[in-house]
Write an enzyme that holds these catalytic residues in place. Structure first.
Site, PDB file in Angstrom:
ATOM      1  N   ASN A   8       1.008  -1.319   0.022  1.00  0.00           N
ATOM      2  CA  ASN A   8       0.006   0.159   0.112  1.00  0.00           C
ATOM      3  C   ASN A   8       0.882   1.131  -0.024  1.00  0.00           C
ATOM      4  OD1 ASN A   8      -1.726   2.196   0.466  1.00  0.00           O
ATOM      5  ND2 ASN A   8      -2.162   1.436   2.635  1.00  0.00           N
ATOM      6  N   TRP A   9       0.844   1.927  -1.008  1.00  0.00           N
ATOM      7  CA  TRP A   9       2.017   2.982  -1.112  1.00  0.00           C
ATOM      8  C   TRP A   9       1.279   4.398  -0.675  1.00  0.00           C
ATOM      9  CZ3 TRP A   9       4.426   3.084  -6.753  1.00  0.00           C
ATOM     10  CH2 TRP A   9       5.225   1.810  -6.880  1.00  0.00           C
ATOM     11  N   LYS A  10      -0.006   4.319  -0.312  1.00  0.00           N
ATOM     12  CA  LYS A  10      -0.534   5.754   0.210  1.00  0.00           C
ATOM     13  C   LYS A  10      -0.370   6.839  -0.695  1.00  0.00           C
ATOM     14  CE  LYS A  10       0.267   3.373   4.723  1.00  0.00           C
ATOM     15  NZ  LYS A  10       0.177   3.511   6.203  1.00  0.00           N
ATOM     16  N   HIS A  94      -9.406   1.712   4.877  1.00  0.00           N
ATOM     17  CA  HIS A  94      -8.154   1.881   5.641  1.00  0.00           C
ATOM     18  C   HIS A  94      -8.264   2.721   6.712  1.00  0.00           C
ATOM     19  CE1 HIS A  94      -4.089   2.785   6.478  1.00  0.00           C
ATOM     20  NE2 HIS A  94      -3.701   1.556   5.782  1.00  0.00           N
ATOM     21  N   GLU A  96      -6.618   5.116   7.984  1.00  0.00           N
ATOM     22  CA  GLU A  96      -6.119   6.478   7.759  1.00  0.00           C
ATOM     23  C   GLU A  96      -7.595   7.119   6.914  1.00  0.00           C
ATOM     24  OE1 GLU A  96      -2.676   5.645   5.617  1.00  0.00           O
ATOM     25  OE2 GLU A  96      -1.660   5.156   7.253  1.00  0.00           O
ATOM     26  N   GLU A 166      -5.477  -4.752  10.760  1.00  0.00           N
ATOM     27  CA  GLU A 166      -4.265  -3.655  10.954  1.00  0.00           C
ATOM     28  C   GLU A 166      -4.551  -2.733  12.243  1.00  0.00           C
ATOM     29  OE1 GLU A 166      -2.261  -2.444   7.055  1.00  0.00           O
ATOM     30  OE2 GLU A 166      -3.980  -1.140   7.155  1.00  0.00           O
ATOM     31  N   GLY A 172       2.622   2.254  10.913  1.00  0.00           N
ATOM     32  CA  GLY A 172       3.693   3.261  10.585  1.00  0.00           C
ATOM     33  C   GLY A 172       4.436   3.667  11.722  1.00  0.00           C
ATOM     34  N   SER A 211       3.290  -1.960  10.437  1.00  0.00           N
ATOM     35  CA  SER A 211       4.973  -2.253  10.508  1.00  0.00           C
ATOM     36  C   SER A 211       5.476  -3.440  10.251  1.00  0.00           C
ATOM     37  CB  SER A 211       5.282  -1.759  11.899  1.00  0.00           C
ATOM     38  OG  SER A 211       5.067  -0.374  12.120  1.00  0.00           O
ATOM     39  N   GLY A 232       2.771  -0.991   4.387  1.00  0.00           N
ATOM     40  CA  GLY A 232       2.843   0.125   3.996  1.00  0.00           C
ATOM     41  C   GLY A 232       4.201   0.755   3.759  1.00  0.00           C
ATOM     42  N   GLY A 233       4.852   1.338   4.580  1.00  0.00           N
ATOM     43  CA  GLY A 233       5.961   1.800   4.344  1.00  0.00           C
ATOM     44  C   GLY A 233       7.233   1.197   3.751  1.00  0.00           C
TER      45      GLY A 233
HETATM   46  P1  PGA Z   1       2.993   0.267   7.603  1.00  0.00           P
HETATM   47  O1  PGA Z   1       1.312   0.662   6.949  1.00  0.00           O
HETATM   48  O2  PGA Z   1       3.447  -0.971   7.126  1.00  0.00           O
HETATM   49  O3  PGA Z   1       3.598   1.651   7.215  1.00  0.00           O
HETATM   50  O4  PGA Z   1       2.684   0.340   8.971  1.00  0.00           O
HETATM   51  C1  PGA Z   1       0.637  -0.261   6.882  1.00  0.00           C
HETATM   52  C2  PGA Z   1      -0.928  -0.011   6.225  1.00  0.00           C
HETATM   53  O5  PGA Z   1      -1.201   1.151   6.780  1.00  0.00           O
HETATM   54  O6  PGA Z   1      -1.414  -0.667   5.372  1.00  0.00           O
END
Ligand code: PGA
Length: 248
Positions: A8-10, A94, A96, A166, A172, A211, A232-233
Site C-alpha cells: 500500500n503506497w498511500k 483503511h 487512515e 491492521e 507506521g 509495521s 505500507g512504508g
Molecule cells: P505500515 O502501514 O506498514 O507503514 O505500518 C501499513 C498500512 O497502513 O497498510
C-alpha cells in the site's frame, strides 16, 4: 489457499517515480506459486502501471473506491473505472480513511458491496486503536467492524473477500503486533467470518498489516491464521518489499 501480499503506497510517488519503482520491484521479485503479490499505487499512477505489470507476477490494487458506479460524485472514483484500468484488488476503509475522512463501518459496507458488484476483490481493513486496546475493547471493536463491513455478503462471495487486520497502533509506528497478538485477533475475525459466511468463510483471506518489515516478516507469516500481509512504508522500497514478499 494462496497467500496474498499487498503493498500500500498511500499518497506517495508521482507517475515517473512510480514507473521507476515498479521497474526495480519487478527486477527483484521472484514469482512463487503459493502466493499472490499486488501493489496499490495512487490513483493517478494506475493506468501507467497496468501495462508494466502485464505478464508479470504482480497484480494491480487500488487504495479506495466510491460506492456508486457513476454519476454526480465530484472527485470520486468508481469500481467500474478501476476495472477499466486493470485493477484486481481494492482496499476498503483503511484506518487512515476512517480517521482523516471519517469513513464509517456503514461506508465500508457500501464500498465492499460496490467492489464485489463491479468485479473487484475488496480488502476490508479493520483494527482497534491504542485506547481501545488498552481499555480491553479491541475484540468488540474489530468484531463489529467485520460484521458491519461485510453486511449483505453471502457465502458465494467468500472467495473474493479479504479482511486485513491492521491495529492502528501498529501502523507506521515501527511497533508491529506480536505473532501471538495477531494470531489471537485473526482467530476472532475468522469466527466472525463464519457467523456471516458459514463454511465458505474458509475461503476468505485474513491479512495482517502494521509495521511489517524484512526483519519481522518471517516471524509473522507462520503465525496461525495469517493468510497474507498488507505492507505500507516498506512497500516503497523495492528491495524491502521484495524481501517481504519472499517470506519463508
Ligand atoms: P505500515 O502501514 O506498514 O507503514 O505500518 C501499513 C498500512 O497502513 O497498510
Amino acid at each position: 489457499m494462496r497467500r496474498l501480499v499487498i503493498g500500500n503506497w498511500k499518497m506517495n510517488r508521482t507517475v515517473p517515480e512510480t514507473v521507476a519503482l515498479v521497474g526495480s520491484l519487478l527486477a527483484r521479485l521472484s514469482p512463487a506459486a503459493d502466493r499472490e503479490i499486488a501493489i496499490a499505487p495512487p490513483f493517478t499512477a494506475l493506468s501507467a502501471v497496468a501495462p508494466l505489470l502485464k505478464g508479470s507476477a504482480v497484480l494491480l490494487a487500488a487504495q479506495d473506491l466510491f460506492w456508486q458506479d457513476e454519476g454526480p460524485y465530484t472527485g470520486e472514483i468508481s469500481g467500474v473505472m478501476l476495472q477499466d484500468v486493470g485493477v484486481s484488488y481494492v482496499l476498503v476503509a483503511h484506518s487512515e480513511r476512517r480517521r482523516h475522512l471519517e469513513e464509517t463501518d456503514r461506508i465500508a459496507g457500501l464500498k465492499v458491496r460496490a467492489a464485489l458488484r463491479t468485479g473487484l476483490k475488496p480488502v476490508l481493513c479493520v483494527g482497534e486503536d491504542e485506547v481501545e486496546r488498552a481499555s480491553g475493547r479491541a475484540f468488540t471493536v474489530v468484531r463489529a467492524q467485520v460484521a458491519r463491513g461485510l453486511e449483505g455478503c453471502v457465502p458465494g462471495e467468500a472467495s473474493r473477500l479479504q479482511v486485513a487486520y491492521e491495529p492502528v497502533w501498529a501502523i507506521g509506528t515501527g511497533r508491529a503486533a506480536s505473532p501471538a497478538q495477531a494470531a489471537e485477533m485473526h482467530d476472532l475475525i475468522r469466527q466472525e467470518l463464519r457467523a456471516v459466511l458459514k463454511d465458505s468463510a474458509r475461503a476468505v483471506r485474513v491479512l495482517y498489516g502494521g509495521s511489517v518489515t524484512p526483519d519481522n516478516v518471517d516471524e509473522l507469516m507462520p503465525a496461525p491464521g495469517i493468510d497474507g500481509l498488507l505492507v505500507g512504508g516498506a512497500s516503497l522500497h523495492a528491495e524491502q518489499f521484495a524481501r517481504i514478499a519472499s517470506y519463508r
